[in-house]
Structure formats: structure tokens, C-alpha cells
Design a protein around this motif. Structure first.
Motif, PDB file in Angstrom:
ATOM      1  N   MET A 170      41.463  46.706  44.067  1.00 34.28           N
ATOM      2  CA  MET A 170      42.519  47.563  45.044  1.00 34.28           C
ATOM      3  C   MET A 170      42.238  48.803  44.679  1.00 34.28           C
ATOM      4  N   ALA A 171      41.142  49.614  43.409  1.00 35.46           N
ATOM      5  CA  ALA A 171      40.643  50.529  43.499  1.00 35.46           C
ATOM      6  C   ALA A 171      39.781  50.768  44.603  1.00 35.46           C
ATOM      7  N   PHE A 175      40.767  52.296  47.882  1.00 39.47           N
ATOM      8  CA  PHE A 175      41.216  53.418  47.822  1.00 39.47           C
ATOM      9  C   PHE A 175      39.774  54.850  47.231  1.00 39.47           C
ATOM     10  N   GLY A 176      38.479  53.841  48.044  1.00 45.06           N
ATOM     11  CA  GLY A 176      37.327  54.520  47.241  1.00 45.06           C
ATOM     12  C   GLY A 176      36.809  54.929  45.700  1.00 45.06           C
ATOM     13  N   VAL A 177      37.455  53.781  44.855  1.00 42.47           N
ATOM     14  CA  VAL A 177      36.954  53.936  43.299  1.00 42.47           C
ATOM     15  C   VAL A 177      36.034  52.773  43.716  1.00 42.47           C
ATOM     16  N   MET A 178      35.677  52.705  42.369  1.00 40.90           N
ATOM     17  CA  MET A 178      34.319  51.588  41.907  1.00 40.90           C
ATOM     18  C   MET A 178      33.186  51.143  43.164  1.00 40.90           C
ATOM     19  N   PRO A 179      32.541  52.040  44.022  1.00 36.56           N
ATOM     20  CA  PRO A 179      31.995  51.287  44.885  1.00 36.56           C
ATOM     21  C   PRO A 179      30.849  50.255  44.842  1.00 36.56           C
ATOM     22  N   VAL A 180      31.352  48.753  44.136  1.00 38.93           N
ATOM     23  CA  VAL A 180      30.689  47.644  43.188  1.00 38.93           C
ATOM     24  C   VAL A 180      31.011  47.043  44.797  1.00 38.93           C
ATOM     25  N   THR A 181      29.664  45.764  44.713  1.00 36.65           N
ATOM     26  CA  THR A 181      29.599  44.730  45.840  1.00 36.65           C
ATOM     27  C   THR A 181      29.410  43.565  44.591  1.00 36.65           C
ATOM     28  N   GLY A 182      29.703  42.444  45.103  1.00 34.48           N
ATOM     29  CA  GLY A 182      30.270  40.896  44.443  1.00 34.48           C
ATOM     30  C   GLY A 182      30.858  41.319  43.104  1.00 34.48           C
ATOM     31  N   ILE A 183      31.918  41.706  42.922  1.00 30.90           N
ATOM     32  CA  ILE A 183      33.155  42.093  42.534  1.00 30.90           C
ATOM     33  C   ILE A 183      33.303  41.162  42.301  1.00 30.90           C
ATOM     34  N   THR A 184      34.005  39.776  42.905  1.00 32.97           N
ATOM     35  CA  THR A 184      34.681  38.503  43.084  1.00 32.97           C
ATOM     36  C   THR A 184      33.619  37.658  42.450  1.00 32.97           C
TER      37      THR A 184
END
Length: 481
Positions: A96-97, A100-109
Motif C-alpha cells: 500500500m505504501a 504512494f512512492g514509499v518503500m521501493p523494495v522488490t520481491g516484497i511478497t
């Protein structure tokens, strides 16, 4: 104990052994061969005569290399996707963050923290950088507009709002770079609880995080919509020189159109920036609450295991195991605090400032029922959100001190060096989140913040009398944060 049968005498010979004297074997006679076969067992064979009285034996013993048998039945007992980890519980909140351009981390799931990574060339990172640059440009315009004329308190408020949100976006980009390693360390600290957790306990953490996040973000959205409703009211009561939409945007973004010519495209971009900033203003509080809940849950799991044997005699290995788990949680808390302490500091200082601003504005008369409702809703929500952040963050310190109550009733025969070390760690260490080490988030902080708010309010009252920031003309340009 080994049991042997002699073919010559036909009598049973009993060879007594202690229960834990090394390898254990049972000798049996083979009817087809005179040789004796030996069957080795992985566990000792204990006779009823060798069992010690229960009062003299420790209730629980733990070996360093022992494995919990429940770990083999996780798939049968727990077939659904969520594994009870904090990383899995927070993933949708992070997603969700990212919108809005926050916490740009890939593979979060992914369930494995090693699958997560931060790269500068990803779409998420580029989106965050665009949001950072756009917010920075708007913050510079707001700052220039405030300094271009007489400095007034009403003009300082939007400067604080946009500059603080600019820093928060930058701070979350820096946190995203360390997020995979942080979640990997968090995962390791949870491994000692995963096998013994019940399904209800695993669901409880995720459910609690979702409820807190949904409540904060929904009320934040309502507050933002009420703010727009007050602007609509101003466009209706004031003389209309333009169409309603143009008048609404000019009223909301006065500082932008004071230097540039009005266009609908600029107004839409400014509205997007304002919406992202409003989201960030609430999300940084929500993020501190979510992290605090995750840490306090880890300490609570240790406390639940300690309470089971409260006041009963247990072995030294028992205390060693739980002291090691407690130490891992303390190290995790310190690591997390080092990563988010600057976010916590901005969150508390921001809330403190805007509470004082809202209390100061309470002295001004309101122009309409809509404006009155928006003002009091915003003030109550802001105070409640600040109080929730303080209490959830203070819960980390409260749960870290719970083992002291268990040490006070440890039986004399169970008191050992591990208990002494455990007690000294709990009683002497300060386990809590902090605002860059300037203050620690404990329950005492709530009273301190209340006293600070009263002090600041007295100062602002004097400042208010000297400046007279009250808007006599309701149609005059307003700076909306």
C-alpha cells in the motif's frame, strides 16, 4: 537398561543401567543362531525402578541441538499461505505504501527475505524519486512564498508540513535499502517461536496490524475529504471570479499560482503531491505503530513461555534457551531502532507541532458548520493518533520488563548463573524505541508530551496575541497544509 536371555540356563538376567549413561542397547536371543544380536535405540529404555521422583526432577530440559517435534507437522496443521512471520504480516501494508512512492523494495511478497532486494533502476525506486523531487519542488515554492513577505505563523505551517514529508520520503528510500537485511534478521529471531505457535496466535498478529493500519488510513482519508469540503464552502460564499473548480484549486494552492499561471494540469499535479504528503503524514505514524506491535509481540511470545513455568523448578538449559531468545529480540529491537529512530523523531515532533497549531486555531471563530466539524475531527484524530503511537511504542518497553515478575518467584533450587544473567539483562538494559536517542518511547513519555503541549500552548497564545493571525476576511487567500 539392557535385558538379556541365556539359552543355557533359561533364566532372565537383568543388567541395570542409568537412564542417561551413553548408548543403550537391548540384547535378545535369536532362535536360528547362537550369537547374540544387539539392537541400538536412539532413546533410552527406562524401567520404573530407575525413574526419579517427580519432585526431584526438573520440569523441562532443553538441549542445544534438540528440535521441536511440532515443526514436522506444520504443513498438516497450517496449510494456508501465511506462516505467522512479521514479514508476511506487513507485506500488504508495504505494498500500500509503494502506491504512494514509499518503500521501493522488490520481491516484497516472497516468504524468504533473501528474495527481496533494492535496486535504483526498478520502477518502484524511480516512482519514489519522482515523488521526492515533486515534493521538494513544491516545498521550495512554499518556503519562498512564506519568506517573500512578512513572516507569519500561518505561513510557517505549510512549510513545516511539506519539508517534513520531503524528509520522510527520503528516509523511507534509505530504509528500503536496508529492509531486506532487516527482515532477514527479524525472521531469524522468530524461528524459536514458529513451531510452538498456534494458528490463532499466528493470525492475531496480522489481524491486529491490518486493523490499526485500516483505522489510521481511513480516518486520514476522511480528514482530507473534510478539508476539501471546507474549500468548497469558501468557493460558494466568496464572490466567484472563475468557475468553481478553478476557484477551488486557486484557493487550495495559493503559493503555487502566486508565481505561475494557472492551468488545470498544474493544479492536478499539485493535488497529487498534496495527497501523497497527506498520506505520508499519517503513514509515518502508522509505520511506527506497526513496527512497535511486531517487536512487542516477539517479547510477548517469550513471556508467554516463561509464564507457563512461573514459580516452578526448571533446569538451567531452560533458562539458557529463553535468555538466548530474549537476547535475540533485544538485538533486533536495537537494530530496528537504529534504522527508524529518525522517522520516529520526525513523527513525534510533527505531531507535537500540529497539536499546538490546532489548539491555537481553536481560539479563532469558525465560518461554517463544515469548518467547525472538520477542525474538531482533525484535532481529536491528531491527539488520538499521537496517543496511539506513544502507547504502542511504549508496549515494547513494557513487555521487555515482564520477565522481572517471573524472576521474583524462581524457586531456590532453580536459581543459577543463567537466571542471574537473565535478570541483570532485563533489569539494567533499556529496551525501547527512541527518537534518535534523544528520548525513549515509554509510558512516562505520554505525561511528558502532555506537559510539553501545555507549555507550547502558552507560548503560542502569547505569539497569537502579538501576531493576530485570525482571518477577518474569510475570502482572503489561505495556506492549506
Amino acid at each position: 537398561m539392557g535385558i538379556g536371555h541365556s539359552r543355557k540356563t533359561g533364566q532372565m538376567k537383568v543388567h541395570r543401567r542409568t537412564a542417561w549413561d551413553g548408548k543403550f542397547s537391548r540384547k535378545i536371543a535369536n532362535s536360528h543362531s547362537p550369537k547374540i544380536k544387539t539392537i541400538r535405540f536412539l532413546t533410552p529404555v527406562v524401567s520404573s525402578s530407575s525413574i526419579e521422583p517427580l519432585a526431584k526432577r526438573p520440569i523441562e530440559t532443553f538441549g542445544k541441538e534438540s528440535e521441536d517435534p511440532l515443526s514436522y507437522n506444520i504443513k498438516q496443521e497450517y496449510p494456508w499461505n501465511y506462516d505467522g512471520s512479521f514479514q508476511q504480516a506487513i507485506k500488504k501494508i508495504v505494498i500500500m505504501a509503494q502506491c504512494f512512492g514509499v518503500m521501493p523494495v522488490t520481491g516484497i511478497t516472497s516468504k524468504n527475505p533473501k528474495d527481496m532486494r533494492f535496486t535504483w533502476l526498478s520502477f518502484r525506486t524511480l516512482y519514489s524519486l519522482v515523488a521526492l523531487i515533486a515534493t521538494g519542488i513544491y516545498a521550495i515554492i512554499t518556503l519562498h512564498y512564506s519568506l517573500s513577505s512578512k513572516i507569519e505563523f500561518v505561513k510557517v505551517v505549510p512549510v513545516i508540513f511539506y519539508t517534513s514529508n520531503l524528509y520522510i520520503i527520503y528516509a523511507f528510500i534509505g530504509l528500503a535499502r536496508k529492509w531486506p537485511s532487516l527482515m532477514e534478521e527479524w525472521k531469524k529471531s522468530e524461528m524459536c517461536f514458529s513451531a510452538s505457535q498456534k494458528i490463532q496466535e499466528k493470525r492475531h498478529l496480522r489481524k491486529k496490524l491490518y486493523i490499526v493500519t485500516a483505522a489510521v488510513m481511513v480516518f486520514s482519508l476522511i480528514e482530507h475529504l473534510l478539508s476539501l469540503a471546507t474549500l468548497v464552502h469558501y468557493t460558494q460564499v466568496c464572490p466567484i471570479k472563475d468557475d468553481p473548480i478553478t476557484s477551488l484549486f486557486k484557493q487550495e494552492f495559493t503559493q503555487l499560482f502566486a508565481y505561475t499561471k494557472y492551468s488545470l494540469e498544474k493544479a492536478i499535479c499539485a493535488q497529487i503531491i498534496n495527497f501523497i504528503s497527506t498520506f505520508m503524514w499519517s503513514y509515518m505514524d502508522c509505520f511506527v505503530m506497526v513496527i512497535s506491535i511486531g517487536l512487542s509481540t516477539g517479547f510477548k511470545r517469550i513471556n508467554n513461555q516463561l509464564v507457563v513455568y512461573k514459580g516452578r523448578a526448571v533446569s538451567e538449559e531452560y533458562w539458557q534457551k529463553h535468555r538466548s531468545a530474549y537476547r535475540r529480540m533485544c538485538d533486533l529491537c536495537e537494530t530496528v531502532d537504529n534504522h527508524i529512530s529518525h522517522i520516529t523523531l520526525v513523527s513525534f515532533s510533527n505531531n507535537l507541532f500540529f497539536i499546538c497549531v490546532q489548539l491555537l486555531n481553536s481560539l479563532n471563530p469558525k465560518d461554517s458548520l463544515t469548518h467547525t466539524f472538520y477542525f474538531w475531527f482533525s484535532l481529536i484524530f491528531l491527539i488520538a493518533r499521537t496517543l496511539a503511537v506513544s502507547l504502542y511504542a511504549a508496549e515494547v518497553n513494557e513487555e521487555a520488563k515482564v520477565p522481572i515478575q517471573i524472576f521474583r518467584v524462581v524457586p531456590l533450587e532453580s536459581w543459577c548463573l543463567e537466571v542471574k544473567r537473565f535478570y541483570e539483562e532485563v533489569s539494567n538494559d533499556t529496551i525501547a524505541l527512541s527518537g534518535m536517542k534523544f528520548f525513549y518511547l515509554t509510558r512516562r513519555l505520554v505525561l511528558s508530551v502532555a506537559g510539553t503541549i501545555v507549555t507550547y500552548e502558552l507560548v503560542l497564545l502569547q505569539f497569537h496575541q502579538d501576531e493576530e493571525i485570525e482571518n477577518v476576511n474569510p475570502c482572503s487567500p489561505l495556506l492549506k497544509a
